[in-house]
Design an enzyme around this catalytic site. Structure first.
Site, mmCIF file in Angstrom:
data_model
loop_
_atom_site.group_PDB
_atom_site.id
_atom_site.type_symbol
_atom_site.label_atom_id
_atom_site.label_comp_id
_atom_site.label_asym_id
_atom_site.label_seq_id
_atom_site.Cartn_x
_atom_site.Cartn_y
_atom_site.Cartn_z
ATOM 1 N N SER A 189 0.696 -1.348 0.050
ATOM 2 C CA SER A 189 -0.075 0.004 0.158
ATOM 3 C C SER A 189 0.961 1.356 -0.254
ATOM 4 O O SER A 189 2.127 1.073 0.576
ATOM 5 C CB SER A 189 -0.856 -0.085 1.189
ATOM 6 N N TYR A 243 -2.114 -0.524 10.354
ATOM 7 C CA TYR A 243 -2.057 -0.673 8.911
ATOM 8 C C TYR A 243 -0.697 -0.304 8.391
ATOM 9 O O TYR A 243 -0.009 -1.074 7.607
ATOM 10 C CB TYR A 243 -3.188 0.229 8.555
#
Length: 270
Positions: free
Chosen positions: A156, A169
Site C-alpha cells: 500500500s 495498518y
C-alpha cells in the site's frame, strides 16, 4: 494463448475486491485459480468482511473463462487452516506457480496511543503475519516443483508514506516490504521471484464503505494529506492492480524480483 496457460495461481482474499479481480484476470490469461478467504467479520474491523456467496461468485466468474477455480475457506491467521489449504491445493492441482498474498483489512484510530491491543493485534495478524503464514505454507511446494514461480504481496502507499490515523495498518504494510526483500534473497536460486505491489486507494469495499467514508469526513486534519492523486482520479480500479499482478507473475517479468511497484496514479509524488 495466455501468459499463464497451464499454470496454477493461489490468491488470498479472493472472495471479492482486488482478490476477485486478480482471480478473473489470471484466469483470462489461462491460469487455474485457488482462492482462500475467511467469511465472517472481525470484531475490530468496522466494515463487513466477505461472505461464502462472494467466494461462490468469484468461482463463477473464473469459470466463465473455462478455467477451474477451487475456493477454500481458510483464515490466514490460522496456521493449521493455511497448511491444510496448501495440501488441498497440491492434491487438486499438483503445482503452484503464482502466489498472490492479497488478503488484508483496514482500520483507523484518532491517534497511535488510542489504539487498543485488539486493534493492533488483529491488523498485524491479518496483514503481515497472515501473509508470512501463507508464504510459509506454499513456498515449499513451489520449491519442490522445480519450475520457479512468482510471489506478489499486496502492499500500500501506506507502507511507503505513513498515513495519520492508521498506524497499525502502516506498520503492517511496511513489514510486508521486509518480508518481500528477505524472500527474494532466499528464493532467487530457485528462480522464484518475489515483489510487492503498492496501490493507492482502490475502488473496493475495504476503502469504499460507509464507515471509512464517514471517518475520513470527520477527521479532515488527519485525512487531508492522504486524499487525492496527482492524476485526476480519486481511486484506481481493481483491474488496474490486477494487470500489474498479471505482468509480475508471468514470464514477461522473469527477471523482476525484489521490487516495489506502485499503481498509485502519482500519489507518492505529492
Amino acid at each position: 494463448m495466455g501468459r499463464m496457460d497451464g499454470r496454477v495461481a493461489v490468491i488470498t482474499g479472493g472472495g471479492r475486491g482486488q482478490g476477485r479481480s486478480h482471480a478473473v484476470t489470471l484466469a483470462s490469461e489461462g491460469a487455474d485459480v485457488v482462492i482462500l478467504d475467511a467469511p465472517g467479520d472481525i470484531a475490530t474491523i468496522d466494515y463487513a468482511m466477505s461472505t461464502a456467496d462472494d467466494m461462490a461468485e468469484t468461482v463463477a466468474l473464473v469459470e466463465k473463462h473455462d478455467r477451474r477455480c477451487l475456493a477454500i475457506e481458510a483464515d490466514i491467521r490460522d496456521t493449521a487452516a493455511v497448511n491444510a489449504a496448501a495440501e488441498q491445493t497440491m492434491a487438486e492441482f499438483g503445482r503452484v506457480d503464482a502466489l498472490i498474498s492479497n488478503a488484508g483489512v483496514m482500520g483507523a484510530a484518532d491517534s497511535t496511543w488510542e489504539l487498543t491491543d485488539e486493534q493492533w493485534q488483529d491488523m498485524l495478524d491479518v496483514n503481515v503475519t497472515g501473509g508470512w503464514k501463507v508464504c510459509r505454507a506454499f513456498i515449499p511446494h513451489m520449491i519442490a516443483g522445480k519450475r520457479g514461480g512468482a510471489i506478489t504481496l499486496t502492499g500500500s502507499t501506506g507502507g511507503l508514506r505513513s498515513v495519520a490515523g492508521c498506524t497499525h495498518y502502516n506498520v503492517a504494510k511496511h513489514g510486508l516490504i521486509a518480508l518481500m526483500r528477505t524472500l527474494a534473497w532466499e528464493l532467487a536460486p530457485e528462480m522464484i521471484r518475489v515483489n510487492v505491489v503498492h496501490p493507492t486507494g482502490v475502488n473496493t469495499d475495504m476503502s469504499n464503505n460507509p464507515w471509512f467514508v464517514e471517518w475520513m469526513g470527520t477527521h479532515e486534519r488527519l485525512t487531508g494529506p492522504m486524499r487525492g492523486n496527482l492524476m485526476p482520479v480519486d481511486v484506481v480500479q481493481p483491474e488496474d492492480v490486477s494487470k500489474m499482478i498479471a505482468f509480475l507473475v508471468s514470464d514477461d517479468a522473469r527477471y523482476v524480483t525484489g521490487t516495489e511497484v506502485r499503481v498509485d496514479a502519482g500519489f507518492m509524488l505529492k
